[in-house]
Design a protein around this motif. Structure first.
Motif, PDB file in Angstrom:
ATOM      1  N   ALA A  36      -4.643   7.454  -1.501  1.00  0.00           N
ATOM      2  CA  ALA A  36      -4.082   6.376  -2.333  1.00  0.00           C
ATOM      3  C   ALA A  36      -3.667   5.195  -1.466  1.00  0.00           C
ATOM      4  O   ALA A  36      -3.818   4.035  -1.860  1.00  0.00           O
ATOM      5  N   ALA A  37      -3.142   5.472  -0.255  1.00  0.00           N
ATOM      6  CA  ALA A  37      -2.684   4.389   0.613  1.00  0.00           C
ATOM      7  C   ALA A  37      -3.850   3.519   1.076  1.00  0.00           C
ATOM      8  O   ALA A  37      -3.681   2.329   1.344  1.00  0.00           O
ATOM      9  N   GLY A  38      -5.043   4.098   1.178  1.00  0.00           N
ATOM     10  CA  GLY A  38      -6.191   3.328   1.634  1.00  0.00           C
ATOM     11  C   GLY A  38      -7.064   2.818   0.492  1.00  0.00           C
ATOM     12  O   GLY A  38      -8.110   2.226   0.734  1.00  0.00           O
ATOM     13  N   SER A  41       0.826  -1.210   0.000  1.00  0.00           N
ATOM     14  CA  SER A  41       0.000   0.000   0.000  1.00  0.00           C
ATOM     15  C   SER A  41       0.858   1.257   0.000  1.00  0.00           C
ATOM     16  O   SER A  41       0.645   2.185  -0.773  1.00  0.00           O
ATOM     17  N   PHE A  42       1.847   1.267   0.899  1.00  0.00           N
ATOM     18  CA  PHE A  42       2.672   2.475   0.998  1.00  0.00           C
ATOM     19  C   PHE A  42       3.599   2.605  -0.198  1.00  0.00           C
ATOM     20  O   PHE A  42       3.876   3.712  -0.654  1.00  0.00           O
ATOM     21  N   GLU A  43       4.039   1.474  -0.729  1.00  0.00           N
ATOM     22  CA  GLU A  43       4.914   1.517  -1.904  1.00  0.00           C
ATOM     23  C   GLU A  43       4.149   2.084  -3.104  1.00  0.00           C
ATOM     24  O   GLU A  43       4.614   3.022  -3.764  1.00  0.00           O
ATOM     25  N   TYR A  44       2.959   1.526  -3.364  1.00  0.00           N
ATOM     26  CA  TYR A  44       2.164   1.988  -4.507  1.00  0.00           C
ATOM     27  C   TYR A  44       1.740   3.447  -4.328  1.00  0.00           C
ATOM     28  O   TYR A  44       1.826   4.257  -5.255  1.00  0.00           O
ATOM     29  N   ALA A  45       1.262   3.761  -3.119  1.00  0.00           N
ATOM     30  CA  ALA A  45       0.807   5.135  -2.866  1.00  0.00           C
ATOM     31  C   ALA A  45       1.972   6.115  -3.005  1.00  0.00           C
ATOM     32  O   ALA A  45       1.827   7.198  -3.583  1.00  0.00           O
ATOM     33  N   GLY A  46       3.136   5.705  -2.517  1.00  0.00           N
ATOM     34  CA  GLY A  46       4.323   6.559  -2.623  1.00  0.00           C
ATOM     35  C   GLY A  46       4.714   6.781  -4.070  1.00  0.00           C
ATOM     36  O   GLY A  46       4.969   7.915  -4.500  1.00  0.00           O
ATOM     37  N   LEU A  47       4.742   5.674  -4.852  1.00  0.00           N
ATOM     38  CA  LEU A  47       5.086   5.781  -6.272  1.00  0.00           C
ATOM     39  C   LEU A  47       4.093   6.675  -7.009  1.00  0.00           C
ATOM     40  O   LEU A  47       4.475   7.542  -7.801  1.00  0.00           O
ATOM     41  N   ALA A  48       2.790   6.427  -6.731  1.00  0.00           N
ATOM     42  CA  ALA A  48       1.751   7.213  -7.408  1.00  0.00           C
ATOM     43  C   ALA A  48       1.889   8.692  -7.060  1.00  0.00           C
ATOM     44  O   ALA A  48       1.720   9.563  -7.917  1.00  0.00           O
ATOM     45  N   THR A  49       2.244   8.982  -5.790  1.00  0.00           N
ATOM     46  CA  THR A  49       2.401  10.375  -5.366  1.00  0.00           C
ATOM     47  C   THR A  49       3.560  11.036  -6.106  1.00  0.00           C
ATOM     48  O   THR A  49       3.438  12.148  -6.620  1.00  0.00           O
ATOM     49  N   ARG A 107       0.778  -8.948 -20.495  1.00  0.00           N
ATOM     50  CA  ARG A 107      -0.456  -8.264 -20.151  1.00  0.00           C
ATOM     51  C   ARG A 107      -0.132  -6.936 -19.466  1.00  0.00           C
ATOM     52  O   ARG A 107       0.972  -6.714 -18.994  1.00  0.00           O
ATOM     53  N   LEU A 108      -1.149  -6.110 -19.418  1.00  0.00           N
ATOM     54  CA  LEU A 108      -1.041  -4.886 -18.631  1.00  0.00           C
ATOM     55  C   LEU A 108      -1.846  -5.037 -17.353  1.00  0.00           C
ATOM     56  O   LEU A 108      -1.416  -4.650 -16.269  1.00  0.00           O
ATOM     57  N   LEU A 109      -3.039  -5.618 -17.482  1.00  0.00           N
ATOM     58  CA  LEU A 109      -3.848  -5.854 -16.295  1.00  0.00           C
ATOM     59  C   LEU A 109      -3.124  -6.835 -15.389  1.00  0.00           C
ATOM     60  O   LEU A 109      -2.276  -7.597 -15.844  1.00  0.00           O
ATOM     61  N   ALA A 110      -3.472  -6.782 -14.101  1.00  0.00           N
ATOM     62  CA  ALA A 110      -2.878  -7.677 -13.127  1.00  0.00           C
ATOM     63  C   ALA A 110      -1.379  -7.454 -12.982  1.00  0.00           C
ATOM     64  O   ALA A 110      -0.626  -8.369 -12.679  1.00  0.00           O
ATOM     65  N   THR A 111      -0.930  -6.224 -13.250  1.00  0.00           N
ATOM     66  CA  THR A 111       0.471  -5.889 -12.983  1.00  0.00           C
ATOM     67  C   THR A 111       0.509  -4.695 -12.041  1.00  0.00           C
ATOM     68  O   THR A 111      -0.449  -3.915 -11.969  1.00  0.00           O
ATOM     69  N   SER A 112       1.630  -4.528 -11.349  1.00  0.00           N
ATOM     70  CA  SER A 112       1.732  -3.369 -10.462  1.00  0.00           C
ATOM     71  C   SER A 112       1.781  -2.078 -11.274  1.00  0.00           C
ATOM     72  O   SER A 112       1.359  -1.032 -10.796  1.00  0.00           O
ATOM     73  N   VAL A 113       2.295  -2.170 -12.519  1.00  0.00           N
ATOM     74  CA  VAL A 113       2.322  -0.981 -13.368  1.00  0.00           C
ATOM     75  C   VAL A 113       0.906  -0.436 -13.548  1.00  0.00           C
ATOM     76  O   VAL A 113       0.664   0.770 -13.397  1.00  0.00           O
ATOM     77  N   GLY A 161      -3.089   3.533 -12.431  1.00  0.00           N
ATOM     78  CA  GLY A 161      -4.470   3.865 -12.082  1.00  0.00           C
ATOM     79  C   GLY A 161      -4.532   4.821 -10.906  1.00  0.00           C
ATOM     80  O   GLY A 161      -5.283   5.802 -10.923  1.00  0.00           O
ATOM     81  N   LEU A 162      -3.736   4.536  -9.876  1.00  0.00           N
ATOM     82  CA  LEU A 162      -3.702   5.427  -8.705  1.00  0.00           C
ATOM     83  C   LEU A 162      -3.237   6.823  -9.114  1.00  0.00           C
ATOM     84  O   LEU A 162      -3.824   7.830  -8.719  1.00  0.00           O
ATOM     85  N   THR A 163      -2.177   6.870  -9.932  1.00  0.00           N
ATOM     86  CA  THR A 163      -1.640   8.162 -10.373  1.00  0.00           C
ATOM     87  C   THR A 163      -2.709   8.947 -11.112  1.00  0.00           C
ATOM     88  O   THR A 163      -2.950  10.125 -10.836  1.00  0.00           O
TER      89      THR A 163
END
Lengths: 285, 384
Positions: free
Chosen positions: A221-223, A71-79, A148-154, A159-161
Motif C-alpha cells: 500500500a505504501a508503494g 504514502s505512509f499516512e494513507y498506507a497506515g490508515l488503510a492497514t 464529491r467523493l473522487l479526488a478526496t483522501s477518503v 480504495g487502498l483498504t
C-alpha cells in the motif's frame, strides 16, 4: 544418481539453485542497476552518466517529503482499517463458518479474479460525480450540492483498504483457525468470561496473523500509485505516483531510482522497528 | 507417596463381609449433587436420568467405556455443557445454567490445554489473575503450587519446552492453585506412558490428600480408577451401573457388566436351588452367600474371581477340571481349566517356585470358598 550419492552435502544447494538463480537474475541484478542509476546525473537529452550523485537522494527527500509522508499516512490508515474489517470477518469464518468456510474464503479471494486496475477503475465509475453513490449522498445531505467523493483522501484510503483487504484477512484467518478451541474452554474454566478469554487467549494467539497481515497490507500500500491516480487528485498523490511519473513521463531515471531507494529503506526500517516491537517470535508463530 | 495409600485405607475402612447394598448411605456432606440429570444431543441420550452425590473431600471416579456418558457428566459439572433436564448442585448452590467461569470448579483437561503463549508461571497464575489476586500473592501461591507438583525452577518455561509429564503437572497446578471446591480430571493420564502413568496415579492420590479438595476423575481404565478413587461409579449407556468402593465393586459386582469391566471374572450359568444354593449348568451344586442371591430365583450367573479359586479341593465349592493352558506371569501363574461348566480362568500365586501343575492335560479339582462368590442376573451381557 551416483554423483549425488557421493556428494550428499550438495543436495540442499542443488535444490536451492533454481530459486537463487532466479532471484539473482531478476531481483539482485535489477536492484544493483537501480542503485547505479540513482547515483547518475544528467538529463534525458544529453544522457545520464555515473557521477556518485548523492544529491539525488537529498533532493528526493527534500522535494517530495509531503508525498512520502502521505504514502505512509494513507498506507497506515488503510492497514488499520483493513485490520478492523478483517478481524471480525476472519473470526466469524474461522469459528462460525462451519461447513461453508471454504465458500466464504472464496468470496474474500473472488475480487482477485478481476485485475487490480479494472477493479479500481470500476470504483472510479461508482464514485464518480454523476454516479449513483454521490447522487444519493447529496440527496440525503451527507454531501453538499458540490460535494464529491473522487479526488478526496477518503476515496484513496478506501480504495487502498478495499484492494489490500484479502492480504489482511487470509493470514488472520489462518492464525485464528489454528487456535485450539479447548484453550478457550480452559480459559473459561479458569474464571475468564468470554470477552476476557478472547482478549487473553484468542488475541495473543492470533498475533502472528496480525503481524503477517499488516506487513502484507502496509508494504504494497505504501508503494501504491493506482488508487491515488484513479480515485484521487494531485493533492492525494503518494510517492508511488511521483516515482511513476519520473520514470515514465519525465524520463528522469536518477530521481525515480533514488526515490525508490528512499521508499525501500524507509519501509525496511519501519518493518524492522515493528518486528522488534512485537517480537520476531510472533512472525514465526 | 506409598503412605497415602495406607492413609486412605485407614481413613476409609472397608467392610470385610460383602455388603448387601453396594450404595450405602454413607454420604456426609455432599459437595456435588446431581438430581435426575439428562443430557440429549439431538436424538442421542448421552446421560440418562442420572442422580449422584459426591462426598466432600473424596476422590471419586466415573468409570466406563467410551460413549458411556462419563465425560458428558463431567462437562456438565464443569459448566461446559448444560443438562437437558435435571439439576446440578455444588454444595447448596444450584449451578445448572451457570457458565463455567462462574463455577467454583477447575478442570484438568485430557489434552492439558495449556496456553502456549504463556510461561508456566503465567499459565498457573491465569485463574488467580482473573479472580483479582494481586502481585505478591500470585507469585507466592503459584510457587507453592509448583513445589507441590514438583516443578519448582521451571516457572519461565513455555509449555512446548516441557515433557508430557511436566505439562500434566502444570495443568494440575493451574487448576489446583485456585483452590476450587471441586477438581475435575478428564482422563488426565491418558497421554502418558505406562510407567509415568503409574507414578502419577500415586502422586495424584497423594496431592489430593495434601490439598483435601474433592476430585472427580473420569477414566476408562479400571486399574487407574481402583488405584486412586475412594468411590467409583461404573457407567454404562448414560446410567450408573453400580456405585461403591473399589473393594465393593470388585468383590460384589451387582451386574455382569460391572464384573466384566473391573478385572477378570468367571461367570457360570446356573439355577437357584435354595436360599444359599445354585446348581451350575452341567456341573455340581455350589453354596453362595444368601446376601449375594438377594432373593433371586430361577436362572442366574455365579461369579468367582480367578485368584479366589484354588487348584486343590480344600474349599467347600468344588468342580473337577483339566488344565488346558498355563502361563507363567511372574507374581502368578494363569491357568485355563476345562470343566463341565465351561472354561474357567484361575490365578495361582507363585508363593513357592514350581509349586503349581505345569503340565497340560493335568487333571485337577478346583475349589473356592462360598464367601468369595457373587451372583448376577443371567440375562445380562458382559461388555466387549
Amino acid at each position: 544418481m551416483g554423483f549425488l550419492h557421493r556428494h550428499r552435502g550438495l543436495t540442499p544447494y542443488l535444490l536451492l539453485a533454481p530459486g537463487l538463480l532466479y532471484l539473482g537474475v531478476f531481483f539482485a541484478v535489477p536492484l544493483g542497476f537501480l542503485l547505479y542509476q540513482s547515483l547518475e546525473s544528467g538529463n534525458f537529452d544529453v544522457g545520464y552518466s555515473f557521477t556518485w550523485a548523492w544529491g539525488n537522494y537529498w533532493h528526493a527527500i527534500r522535494g517530495y517529503s509531503s508525498q512520502f509522508a502521505r504514502s505512509f499516512e494513507y498506507a497506515g490508515l488503510a492497514t488499520v482499517l483493513a485490520l478492523l474489517f478483517s478481524y471480525p470477518l476472519a473470526y466469524w469464518i474461522a469459528f462460525r463458518g462451519g461447513k461453508w468456510r471454504n465458500l466464504f474464503l472464496l468470496f474474500i479471494v473472488a475480487p482477485f479474479f478481476v485485475t487490480y486496475l479494472i477493479r479500481t477503475l470500476a470504483w472510479e465509475t461508482i464514485l464518480a460525480d454523476q454516479g449513483p453513490v454521490v447522487r444519493f449522498l447529496r440527496d440525503i445531505g451527507i454531501l453538499g450540492s458540490g460535494g464529491r467523493l473522487l479526488a478526496t483522501s477518503v476515496a484513496v484510503v478506501a480504495g487502498l483498504t478495499y484492494n489490500f483487504l484479502p492480504f489482511m484477512a487470509l493470514p488472520l484467518y489462518v492464525s485464528l483457525e489454528q487456535i485450539d478451541q479447548r484453550l478457550i474452554e480452559a480459559a473459561q474454566d479458569l474464571y475468564a468470561s468470554k470477552w476476557k478469554a478472547f482478549l487473553r487467549v484468542t488475541v495473543p494467539l492470533s498475533l502472528p496473523g496480525v503481524v503477517a497481515g499488516t506487513l502484507l497490507t502496509f508494504i504494497p500500500a505504501a508503494g501504491d500509485f493506482i488508487n491515488a491516480e484513479l480515485l484521487g487528485s494531485t493533492n492525494q498523490h503518494m510517492i508511488g505516483n511521483v516515482i511513476q511519473s519520473k520514470f515514465l513521463e519525465l524520463i528522469d531515471y536518477p530521481a525515480a531510482a533514488s526515490m525508490s531507494f528512499v521508499l525501500m529503506a524507509t519501509i525496511l526500517l519501519g518493518v524492522a522497528l515493528y518486528a522488534r516491537a512485537v517480537g520476531t517470535e510472533k512472525l514465526t508463530g | 507417596m506409598g503412605e497415602s495409600i495406607v492413609l486412605s485405607a485407614v481413613r476409609e475402612p472397608q467392610t470385610q463381609a460383602p455388603p448387601v447394598e453396594s450404595t450405602p448411605a454413607r454420604v456426609k456432606t455432599a459437595d456435588v449433587r446431581l438430581v435426575g440429570v439428562t443430557k440429549r444431543f439431538d436424538d442421542v441420550v448421552a446421560v440418562d436420568d442420572l442422580s449422584l452425590e459426591i462426598e466432600r473431600g473424596s476422590f471419586f471416579a466415573l468409570l466406563g467405556p467410551s460413549g458411556c456418558g462419563k465425560t458428558t457428566t463431567l462437562r456438565m459439572i464443569g459448566g461446559f455443557e448444560q443438562p437437558t433436564e435435571g439439576e446440578i448442585f455444588l454444595g447448596d448452590r444450584e449451578v445448572s445454567g451457570l457458565p463455567s467461569y462462574k463455577r467454583d470448579v477447575n478442570t484438568v483437561f485430557q489434552s492439558y490445554a495449556l496456553f502456549p503463549h504463556l510461561s508456566v508461571l503465567e499459565n498457573v497464575a491465569f485463574g488467580l489473575r482473573r479472580r483479582g489476586v494481586k502481585g505478591k500473592d500470585v507469585q507466592t501461591r503459584v510457587r507453592d503450587m509448583l513445589r507441590i507438583v514438583g516443578l519448582e525452577g521451571l516457572e519461565g518455561r513455555r509449555p512446548r519446552q516441557l515433557s508430557g509429564g511436566q505439562q500434566q503437572r502444570v495443568a494440575l497446578a493451574r487448576a489446583l492453585v485456585n483452590r476450587p471446591r471441586v477438581l475435575l480430571l478428564d482422563e488426565p493420564l491418558g497421554a502418558l506412558d505406562l510407567k509415568l502413568r503409574k507414578q502419577m496415579q500415586l502422586e495424584l492420590k497423594g496431592i489430593q490428600h495434601e490439598v483435601g479438595i474433592t476430585f472427580i476423575h473420569v477414566t476408562h481404565d479400571q486399574e487407574e480408577a481402583m488405584t486412586m478413587a475412594d468411590r467409583i461409579a461404573v457407567m454404562n449407556a448414560g446410567r450408573i451401573e453400580q456405585l461403591g468402593t473399589p473393594t465393593e465393586l470388585y468383590e460384589t459386582p451387582q451386574t455382569a457388566y460391572v464384573a466384566g469391566f473391573l478385572g477378570v471374572s468367571n461367570l457360570i450359568a446356573g439355577t437357584v436351588a435354595g436360599p444359599d444354593r445354585v446348581r451350575l449348568h452341567g456341573g455340581p451344586e455350589v453354596r453362595v452367600p444368601p446376601a449375594a442371591l438377594a432373593g433371586r430365583s430361577g436362572e442366574v450367573a455365579v461369579g468367582i474371581r480367578p485368584e479366589k479359586i484354588d487348584l486343590s479341593g480344600e474349599h467347600e465349592n468344588r468342580i473337577d477340571g483339566r488344565v488346558v493352558e498355563s502361563a507363567y506371569i511372574g507374581v502368578a501363574t494363569q491357568y485355563v481349566v476345562e470343566t463341565p461348566c465351561g472354561r474357567l480362568i484361575v490365578y495361582s500365586q507363585n508363593t513357592q517356585p514350581g509349586s503349581g501343575p505345569s503340565a497340560r492335560d493335568h487333571a485337577t479339582t478346583l475349589s473356592w470358598n462360598p464367601e468369595s462368590t457373587f451372583v448376577v442376573n443371567s440375562m445380562e451381557e458382559e461388555p466387549k
